[in-house]
Write a protein that holds these residues in place. Structure first.
Motif, PDB file in Angstrom:
ATOM      1  N   CYS A   1       1.962   2.040  -3.483  1.00 11.43           N
ATOM      2  CA  CYS A   1       0.853   2.597  -4.269  1.00 11.43           C
ATOM      3  C   CYS A   1       0.588   4.065  -3.917  1.00 11.43           C
ATOM      4  CB  CYS A   1      -0.420   1.779  -4.036  1.00 11.43           C
ATOM      5  SG  CYS A   1      -0.387   0.132  -4.761  1.00 11.43           S
TER       6      CYS A   1
ATOM      7  N   GLY B   1       0.811  -1.215   0.000  1.00 10.33           N
ATOM      8  CA  GLY B   1       0.000   0.000   0.000  1.00 10.33           C
ATOM      9  C   GLY B   1       0.842   1.261   0.000  1.00 10.33           C
TER      10      GLY B   1
ATOM     11  N   LEU C   1      -1.529  -2.518  -7.668  1.00 14.36           N
ATOM     12  CA  LEU C   1      -2.822  -2.755  -7.025  1.00 14.36           C
ATOM     13  C   LEU C   1      -3.177  -4.244  -7.007  1.00 14.36           C
ATOM     14  CD1 LEU C   1      -4.911   0.269  -8.369  1.00 14.36           C
ATOM     15  CD2 LEU C   1      -4.184  -0.119  -6.007  1.00 14.36           C
TER      16      LEU C   1
END
Length: 395
Positions: free
Chosen positions: A92, A89, A163
């Motif tokens: 990202c 995460g 993702l």
């Protein structure tokens, strides 16, 4: 269904969790490589990126075994996969990829002792070899698909590739929920830094003074050191020999190796038992020689064939040795603790071999020379370890 069945609820959940986690581990490697390539990071950043992943394994080695043994291993696996999810995460969210991949490395280091330690709690006897075959086959299938997804999706969209990794880590956490809550291997562990280090040193001493465990550990460490070096060798080989600069082709070549490992792992689970594990060692020697043959290729078809063979030999080599270490380790110091020592040994070997590879690249040695030297080193060292294991077995 029997608690010790190969297809018990616990084994199925463990295999699914391992599949999703390993898929993301390999997809994120190629996704981040594409990410830093797109941002024009310097060439050395590729190996530095891998080092940021490996370092947590070495730093956390004294602690992750006790962490895995201090609670239900399914819970330990869930915590580890959650850390990986956070790391993915972060990437990202445009935080530097080195920080994100370092967090993924922390999760992977924490995950490994629980993953391998739980097999000895879910299975017994020769089923342990079969369980290792299943988990390795699941892992390599995930490596195959994850590597392909990471490279191919990154060629279309780097953010979509990242993702995908977040999604797969999320599924791994979900699968961990369905692993039965098994008793902790070691209760009432005191989390004192000095005492943990002392316990770890004692465990290392026990493992290293047992010659059979030591030589077996050296074999598995060399395998993983060879594996990471081969991955970077392939990445360098593609543009030089094939003249292709995309992200997908190196992933295809890694996937071919993974197909071979699935085949080899399956053969090992059928042909090797705990009584004759040393029969797998010659496969490691031939694997090193086959790497030399591959390096000298210029034909793409013969290269693919040799890569499948390298993978098959590697799978046949590693599965019985992992089972042997788990069996001996469980008897000597506890399953989780021996896997943490295995992590230290294997990742130290990866750091050394990756360092040698980086040095060779910095010296601008030809890829063929690097490949021949690397294959020769693997074959010679495994030969000496095999002689040592046979000598110890006679005594």
């Amino acid at each position: 269904m029997n608690h010790y069945s190969l297809l018990s609820k616990g084994m199925v959940a463990t295999m699914l969790a391992q599949f999703f986690s390993a898929f993301a581990d390999n997809a994120i490697f190629f996704a981040i490589l594409a990410y830093i390539k797109n941002l024009h990071y310097p060439e050395w950043s590729q190996s530095a990126l891998q080092i940021s992943f490996v370092v947590p394994f070495i730093i956390l080695s004294p602690f992750v075994g006790q962490f895995a043994d201090s609670m239900s291993k399914g819970r330990a696996m869930m915590i580890a996969n959650s850390i990986k999810l956070i790391g993915a995460g972060c990437i990202c969210l445009d935080i530097t990829p080195f920080v994100g991949y370092f967090l993924v490395g922390i999760g992977a280091a924490t995950y490994s002792p629980a993953k391998y330690g739980i097999l000895g709690e879910l299975t017994t006897g020769d089923n342990l070899v079969k369980a290792n075959g299943l988990i390795e086959s699941s892992t390599i299938a995930a490596i195959l698909l994850g590597s392909l997804a990471g490279g191919h999706i990154a060629d279309m969209s780097i953010i979509a590739s990242l993702l995908t990794c977040v999604l797969m880590y999320g599924l791994a956490v979900l699968a961990n929920i369905f692993i039965p809550k098994l008793p902790a291997a070691r209760k009432n562990i005191e989390w004192k830094f000095i005492s943990i280090l002392q316990d770890f040193v004692k465990s290392i001493t026990v493992v290293f003074t047992n010659k059979q465990t030591l030589y077996t550990l050296c074999c598995t460490s060399l395998f993983w050191g060879a594996g990471i070096t081969l991955r970077f060798l392939l990445i360098a080989w593609v543009p030089i020999v094939l003249g292709i600069e995309d992200n997908a082709t190196p992933t295809n070549l890694n996937a071919v190796v993974a197909i071979g490992i699935v085949i080899g792992a399956g053969l090992a689970s059928m042909c090797i038992s705990m009584k004759n594990t040393l029969r797998c060692i010659p496969a490691g020697i031939v694997m090193g020689l086959t790497v030399i043959a591959f390096t000298l290729q210029s034909n793409i078809i013969s290269s693919y064939i040799l890569l499948i063979l390298i993978g098959a030999l590697g799978g046949f080599f590693i599965v019985p040795l992992n089972a042997l270490i788990q069996k001996m380790g469980k008897e000597l110091i506890g399953a989780g603790s021996v896997v943490s020592i295995q992590n230290l040994s294997q990742n130290s070997a990866m750091m050394i071999m990756l360092g040698l590879y980086t040095l060779a690249v910095a010296m601008k040695l030809p890829v063929i020379a690097i490949g021949v030297g690397f294959g020769s080193l693997v074959a010679i060292v495994i030969l000496f370890l095999w002689i040592g294991l046979k000598k110890h077995a006679k005594h």
